[in-house]
Design an enzyme around this catalytic site. Sequence first.
Site, PDB file in Angstrom:
ATOM      1  N   SER A  81       0.814  -1.215   0.000  1.00  0.00           N
ATOM      2  CA  SER A  81       0.000   0.000   0.000  1.00  0.00           C
ATOM      3  C   SER A  81       0.848   1.265   0.000  1.00  0.00           C
ATOM      4  O   SER A  81       0.442   2.285  -0.565  1.00  0.00           O
ATOM      5  CB  SER A  81      -0.934  -0.002   1.213  1.00  0.00           C
ATOM      6  OG  SER A  81      -1.837  -1.083   1.128  1.00  0.00           O
ATOM      7  N   ARG A 170       2.340 -13.445   7.545  1.00  0.00           N
ATOM      8  CA  ARG A 170       1.359 -12.587   6.866  1.00  0.00           C
ATOM      9  C   ARG A 170       1.797 -12.326   5.421  1.00  0.00           C
ATOM     10  O   ARG A 170       1.022 -12.488   4.489  1.00  0.00           O
ATOM     11  CB  ARG A 170       1.217 -11.273   7.634  1.00  0.00           C
ATOM     12  CG  ARG A 170       0.133 -10.328   7.123  1.00  0.00           C
ATOM     13  CD  ARG A 170       0.135  -9.078   8.002  1.00  0.00           C
ATOM     14  NE  ARG A 170      -0.803  -8.061   7.582  1.00  0.00           N
ATOM     15  CZ  ARG A 170      -2.010  -7.859   8.100  1.00  0.00           C
ATOM     16  NH1 ARG A 170      -2.445  -8.668   9.044  1.00  0.00           N
ATOM     17  NH2 ARG A 170      -2.781  -6.866   7.692  1.00  0.00           N
TER      18      ARG A 170
END
EC number: 5.4.2.12
Length: 559
Positions: A81, A170
Amino acid sequence: MGSSGFSWTLPDHPKLPKGKSVAVVVLDGWGEANPDQYNCIHVAQTPVMDSLKNGAPEKWRLVKAHGTAVGLPSDDDMGNSEVGHNALGAGRIFAQGAKLVDQALASGKIYDGDGFNYIKESFESGTLHLIGLLSDGGVHSRLDQLQLLLKGVSERGAKKIRVHILTDGRDVLDGSSIGFVETLENDLLELRAKGVDAQIASGGGRMYVTMDRYENDWDVVKRGWDAQVLGEAPYKFKSALEAVKTLRAQPKANDQYLPPFVIVDDSGNAVGPVLDGDAVVTINFRADRMVMLAKALEYADFDNFDRVRVPKIRYAGMLQYDGELKLPSRYLVSPPEIDRTSGEYLVKNGIRTFACSETVKFGHVTFFWNGNRSGYFDATKEEYVEVPSDSGITFNVAPNMKALEIAEKARDALLSGKFDQVRVNLPNGDMVGHTGDIEATVVACKAADEAVKIILDAVEQVGGIYLVTADHGNAEDMVKRNKSGKPLLDKNDRIQILTSHTLQPVPVAIGGPGLHPGVKFRNDIQTPGLANVAATVMNLHGFEAPADYEQTLIEVADN
């Protein structure tokens, strides 16, 4: 820019009018992949995005959102992001965190700067502590960079080194922590053979220990502080390998949420608390999940939790994590200098701007969009609104997140007539996708689609234009796959869930009643990427982009 001939004034576009309201919608973690049961965007009811995709092919494009398109070292590097929003806002491709660190390590420049010379002063009589994510995921950190740094500091006088690890699960497969710890332990063993006192001192899972962001939950950082700095944790082990294997054996345990632990000697004493005179380096190159720890390490005036003991240390980040806060004040590698962002250009050309998301992505539509710069360019022309994210729960528990609230604020901003650009980030696909909960991610995608409808309906009412895009992939592929594309299975024949971002392209869709009827996507850009979006948005506002920006995605056909 330093040249006397520079001007912030953007030339008028020869064919596109000014004065149209433009909505820029970023769907976080929304990529394009083959439709199957593990593509949550495909499985979810997403009639709005489906209509954009299937409606007018000249108004829908896929662009690259990973690797070299966003400044990362190679096309094996997943986008994220931060670099995604940098590219969307900057309109050019800048070498990013990982690439900057790679260059500095390869050239040795990392050891020539003020940051390294500052921490080096502790090498003679103090301990060097390295804190960060132990992973090769390439999103926050990379194991090979840690390995090179360990080699470099030991060759330059570090006599005592303690590594404080955070397990991932993750950005890489859950369970991979064991292999990473084994690799690191072997490297530290080699250093000890050369007379360097080097070992792992503490650890914990990234989402439970240290790596919170946007001040969502300071308890996460406190758990890290207690283990890393104070040498105190609920679990004590003789080795990190024993720690990770034992803690992973607990019910429902996973790498992301391992509880904090410390390594102790034969007397039961922690082997690596941070003491007066020590040096600390946070090794992550990505900023967002290091800022809170950096504040705890650097700020004398700090009241977010009781630090109990604040050692007098020399602290540096791998990079500077917040350019506006100048945090940390010392760093090993200088950040990319992103200037002349599209947001600054547009504001200086009179474009009144509204930006909104919820806490977990608010920084992306503001700080990262604006070239890693906090605050307004012109407070009289800008308004940034943060919707508080849910706290104390994982996002799969409430997968709608704050999509509705964000969309309503965007709608109200459009209908108010006060703004020329309304920019939002809808975090659902990414934040819920990261939990690995497929069912919840399907719900999340539906919620994001419903939010897009609210915004596009408002665009319709005001006769405006929309550009809908994403920053990287995630929700479109929730399983690890082999080279032929088939899901990988674990030893129990269960699919291996993918919680990370992907290498998939992302959509760019344009439309709205205010869009000139001759506008269509060009076919002559060989590999369009996120950085092409900025010039496109400038065109939609009726301006030509600066000459050094990546090309616009659109052209205007003469009717």
